[in-house]
Design a protein around this motif. Structure first.
Motif, PDB file in Angstrom:
ATOM      1  N   MET A  52       1.012  -1.081   0.048  1.00 38.46           N
ATOM      2  CA  MET A  52      -0.101  -0.358  -0.109  1.00 38.46           C
ATOM      3  C   MET A  52       1.080   0.911  -0.456  1.00 38.46           C
ATOM      4  SD  MET A  52      -3.760  -1.079   2.679  1.00 38.46           S
ATOM      5  CE  MET A  52      -2.149  -2.282   3.883  1.00 38.46           C
ATOM      6  N   VAL A 190      -6.092  -4.896   4.262  1.00 35.80           N
ATOM      7  CA  VAL A 190      -6.639  -4.544   3.217  1.00 35.80           C
ATOM      8  C   VAL A 190      -7.930  -3.806   2.738  1.00 35.80           C
ATOM      9  CG1 VAL A 190      -5.630  -4.330   0.871  1.00 35.80           C
ATOM     10  CG2 VAL A 190      -4.430  -5.597   2.494  1.00 35.80           C
ATOM     11  N   LEU A 191      -8.829  -4.663   2.930  1.00 40.93           N
ATOM     12  CA  LEU A 191     -10.271  -4.516   2.316  1.00 40.93           C
ATOM     13  C   LEU A 191     -10.607  -3.644   3.525  1.00 40.93           C
ATOM     14  CD1 LEU A 191     -11.074  -7.711   0.428  1.00 40.93           C
ATOM     15  CD2 LEU A 191     -10.473  -5.640  -0.869  1.00 40.93           C
ATOM     16  N   PRO A 194      -9.853   1.157   3.293  1.00 42.13           N
ATOM     17  CA  PRO A 194     -10.954   2.206   2.531  1.00 42.13           C
ATOM     18  C   PRO A 194     -12.191   2.707   3.408  1.00 42.13           C
ATOM     19  CG  PRO A 194     -10.568   0.183   1.236  1.00 42.13           C
ATOM     20  CD  PRO A 194      -9.908   0.350   2.417  1.00 42.13           C
ATOM     21  N   SER A 198     -12.882   6.046   5.235  1.00 38.76           N
ATOM     22  CA  SER A 198     -14.187   6.554   4.233  1.00 38.76           C
ATOM     23  C   SER A 198     -14.771   7.935   3.915  1.00 38.76           C
ATOM     24  CB  SER A 198     -15.568   5.366   4.178  1.00 38.76           C
ATOM     25  OG  SER A 198     -16.090   5.205   5.900  1.00 38.76           O
ATOM     26  N   VAL A 269      -4.626  -4.285  -6.837  1.00 40.50           N
ATOM     27  CA  VAL A 269      -6.219  -4.097  -5.504  1.00 40.50           C
ATOM     28  C   VAL A 269      -5.059  -3.146  -4.375  1.00 40.50           C
ATOM     29  CG1 VAL A 269      -7.139  -4.733  -3.691  1.00 40.50           C
ATOM     30  CG2 VAL A 269      -7.078  -5.977  -6.047  1.00 40.50           C
ATOM     31  N   PRO A 270      -3.834  -3.851  -3.520  1.00 40.58           N
ATOM     32  CA  PRO A 270      -3.134  -2.862  -2.382  1.00 40.58           C
ATOM     33  C   PRO A 270      -2.592  -1.818  -3.026  1.00 40.58           C
ATOM     34  CG  PRO A 270      -2.084  -5.622  -2.780  1.00 40.58           C
ATOM     35  CD  PRO A 270      -2.809  -5.537  -3.598  1.00 40.58           C
ATOM     36  N   SER A 272      -3.463   0.197  -5.299  1.00 35.05           N
ATOM     37  CA  SER A 272      -4.985   1.387  -5.803  1.00 35.05           C
ATOM     38  C   SER A 272      -5.622   1.551  -4.355  1.00 35.05           C
ATOM     39  CB  SER A 272      -5.610   0.370  -6.260  1.00 35.05           C
ATOM     40  OG  SER A 272      -5.041   0.009  -7.575  1.00 35.05           O
ATOM     41  N   ILE A 273      -5.578   1.062  -3.105  1.00 39.09           N
ATOM     42  CA  ILE A 273      -6.092   0.730  -2.205  1.00 39.09           C
ATOM     43  C   ILE A 273      -4.829   2.110  -0.951  1.00 39.09           C
ATOM     44  CG2 ILE A 273      -6.616   0.096   0.369  1.00 39.09           C
ATOM     45  CD1 ILE A 273      -7.960  -2.076  -1.440  1.00 39.09           C
ATOM     46  N   VAL A 276      -5.576   5.625  -3.155  1.00 38.69           N
ATOM     47  CA  VAL A 276      -7.156   6.369  -2.154  1.00 38.69           C
ATOM     48  C   VAL A 276      -6.949   6.436  -1.271  1.00 38.69           C
ATOM     49  CG1 VAL A 276      -9.802   5.202  -2.177  1.00 38.69           C
ATOM     50  CG2 VAL A 276      -8.382   5.110  -4.562  1.00 38.69           C
ATOM     51  N   VAL A 277      -6.324   5.559  -0.415  1.00 38.12           N
ATOM     52  CA  VAL A 277      -6.886   6.220   0.925  1.00 38.12           C
ATOM     53  C   VAL A 277      -5.692   7.386   1.871  1.00 38.12           C
ATOM     54  CG1 VAL A 277      -5.981   5.558   3.011  1.00 38.12           C
ATOM     55  CG2 VAL A 277      -7.347   4.018   2.291  1.00 38.12           C
TER      56      VAL A 277
END
Length: 501
Positions: A52, A190-191, A194, A198, A269-270, A272-273, A276-277
């Motif tokens: 991440m 990881v999921l 966000p 949020s 996935v990680p 991109s998270i 975004v975070v």
């Protein structure tokens, strides 16, 4: 442990047992992993805080959130295409990629891959232990009001290093189990990230000042340094895992598709998270670990503490395991476990000396970039060699160096293939001249307007040179001819073919 572990295979199809074989050819009856085993390993290794943080890098370049994510997706996709031959190779040769490189560099020339692979895995293992330990101490201080002294760091580093060594020394079968657990547990953390942020995430984040002054060149820089380079730097490791996947029982198409999916999910996935975070923080370009530890809700900080401590275990163990195989390939008299202990000692030593004695974080990062600049041309030559030989090898002939023998299909000139060695030297020279680090800026660093092309440039140059050399001055036809002949006869003769014909 070995007897008990053989009672039944686990969810990945691989029984748990102490791994005694090193870089020798894996026997067909022992190759019980499947393409989905590779998926588990790559995703489990990638479900880490470090992944991440890697995705946060495009944000620091000044990109907006969607520019950062798109650079990660495109760069990773390109990297997967270049990585695929290296993934498939282990399944064809039943040994690790450093040993397999003897088919293209010569059975003695393969020490190039063993050496650079040993260095990069030792350094990367140290970096993972280093960052995991630092994050653990920081989170523990916030949640439990513990000390952040050098002694606390030393104890944490020691605990992570001990767990890493136990997994790496036990071997591949335990490594698969650890990756399986961390794929599930780490994936949940990881999921959940966000969700935890949020309320503050800004999907309309417009970015800041572009690192290279323009959007296009900055986006390209992110795609290359985070996406393409991030994927290709595991080129020396993937054969360690696919050598347990039988080419006779699992098709090229199945392995290629599942492996590509695993790399894409594990990286995109990680990362991109992470990108975004980062937009949830007051200053998205400030230190991601510090922002994360300081701003996470208490419930998520409590999830992060064990994640920081153990989340990098699979990746660190994979790196230490791989460095052991690389050291064994340089010194065949060593056992796999013995070589892993020696290589792991070096990695752990780098952690303690670099963090507690030298304060050498930047120097270690510079060393990593230098080694990547010489790994890229090696990976290019391996990929082109795989395609030109149609994925066909003589596995027994690859073991000549390990047995102290001379000759075989891959002897070339005194055990060296000058075409591959010369191409590697040319690509590495360009990579080092174009390198940009905190301690060194090469004379060709600004060749592409500030875009760091050392990794990709060295890859392309070495690949082109090797192809030209091999076309204009082909290696003796005996190697490929014998491999094709062996592949078309009985499997007991030792050759495997990939189905690329």
């Amino acid at each position: 442990m070995e007897t008990a572990g053989r009672r039944r295979p686990g969810p990945t199809g691989q029984s748990l047992s102490f791994e005694r074989v090193g870089i020798d050819r894996i026997k067909e009856e022992s190759r019980t992993s499947t393409p989905w085993t590779f998926f588990v390993i790559i995703v489990g290794n990638s479900a880490t805080l470090a992944s991440m943080i890697y995705g946060w890098i495009p944000i620091t370049f000044g990109l907006d959130v969607w520019g950062a994510v798109s650079s990660i997706v495109v760069g990773t996709t390109v990297g997967i295409a270049a990585l695929l031959p290296l993934i498939l190779m282990g399944s064809r040769t039943a040994t690790n990629n450093a040993t397999s490189s003897g088919a293209h560099f010569g059975v003695r020339g393969r020490i190039i891959g063993s050496t650079v692979g040993l260095v990069i895995t030792a350094v990367s293992t140290a970096v993972v232990i280093w960052t995991s330990g630092s994050a653990t101490v920081g989170l523990s201080s916030r949640l439990l009001d513990t000390a952040t002294t050098d002694a606390a760091l030393a104890v944490t580093y020691g605990l992570i290093a001990l767990l890493t060594a136990l997994v790496a020394i036990y071997g591949y079968h335990l490594l698969v189990r650890v990756a399986w657990v961390l794929m599930i547990a780490g994936g949940l953390v990881v999921l959940a990230m966000p969700i935890a942020f949020s309320g503050d995430i800004d999907l309309g984040y417009q970015g800041g000042d572009y690192l290279l002054g323009r959007y296009g060149s900055t986006w390209l820089l992110a795609a290359i340094t985070v996406g393409v380079s991030g994927v290709l730097q595991i080129g020396t490791l993937v054969g360690d895992w696919t050598r347990y996947i039988s080419a006779q029982r699992h098709s090229t198409a199945k392995l290629a598709s599942v492996a590509s999916l695993g790399v894409f999910v594990g990286y995109v996935v990680p990362m991109s998270i992470g990108a975004v975070v980062a937009t949830a923080f007051v200053d998205p370009t400030a230190s991601f670990p510090e922002n994360l530890a300081g701003n996470a809700p208490i419930w998520y900080a409590m999830m992060l503490l064990p994640f920081a401590l153990l989340g990098g275990l699979a990746w660190a163990a994979s790196g230490m395991y791989s460095s052991g195989l690389d050291l064994e390939s340089l010194v065949p008299r060593l056992s796999r476990a013995g070589a892993t202990i020696l290589a792991g000692t070096v990695s752990v030593g780098l952690v303690f000396l670099g963090s507690l004695v030298w304060d050498a974080a930047d120097s270690i990062a510079t060393a990593s970039l230098v080694v990547l600049a010489v790994i890229a041309p090696w990976a290019a030559i391996m990929a082109i060699g795989f395609l030109r030989q149609r994925g066909t090898y003589l596995p027994d002939d690859l073991q000549m160096f390990n047995r102290g023998q001379r000759g075989g299909a891959y002897w070339f000139s005194g055990g060296w293939n000058w075409r591959a060695v010369a191409a590697w030297c040319g690509g590495s020279l360009f990579g080092l001249l174009a390198l940009q680090t905190a301690h060194y800026v090469g004379p060709l660093a600004n060749l592409a307007g500030g875009v760091d092309v050392s990794f990709v440039g060295s890859y392309l140059i070495a690949g082109i040179l090797f192809l030209v050399f091999d076309v204009l001055a082909p290696a003796p036809a005996g190697a490929l001819a014998r491999a094709v002949e062996g592949a078309s006869s009985s499997p007991t003769q030792g050759a495997t073919r990939s189905g690329w014909e």
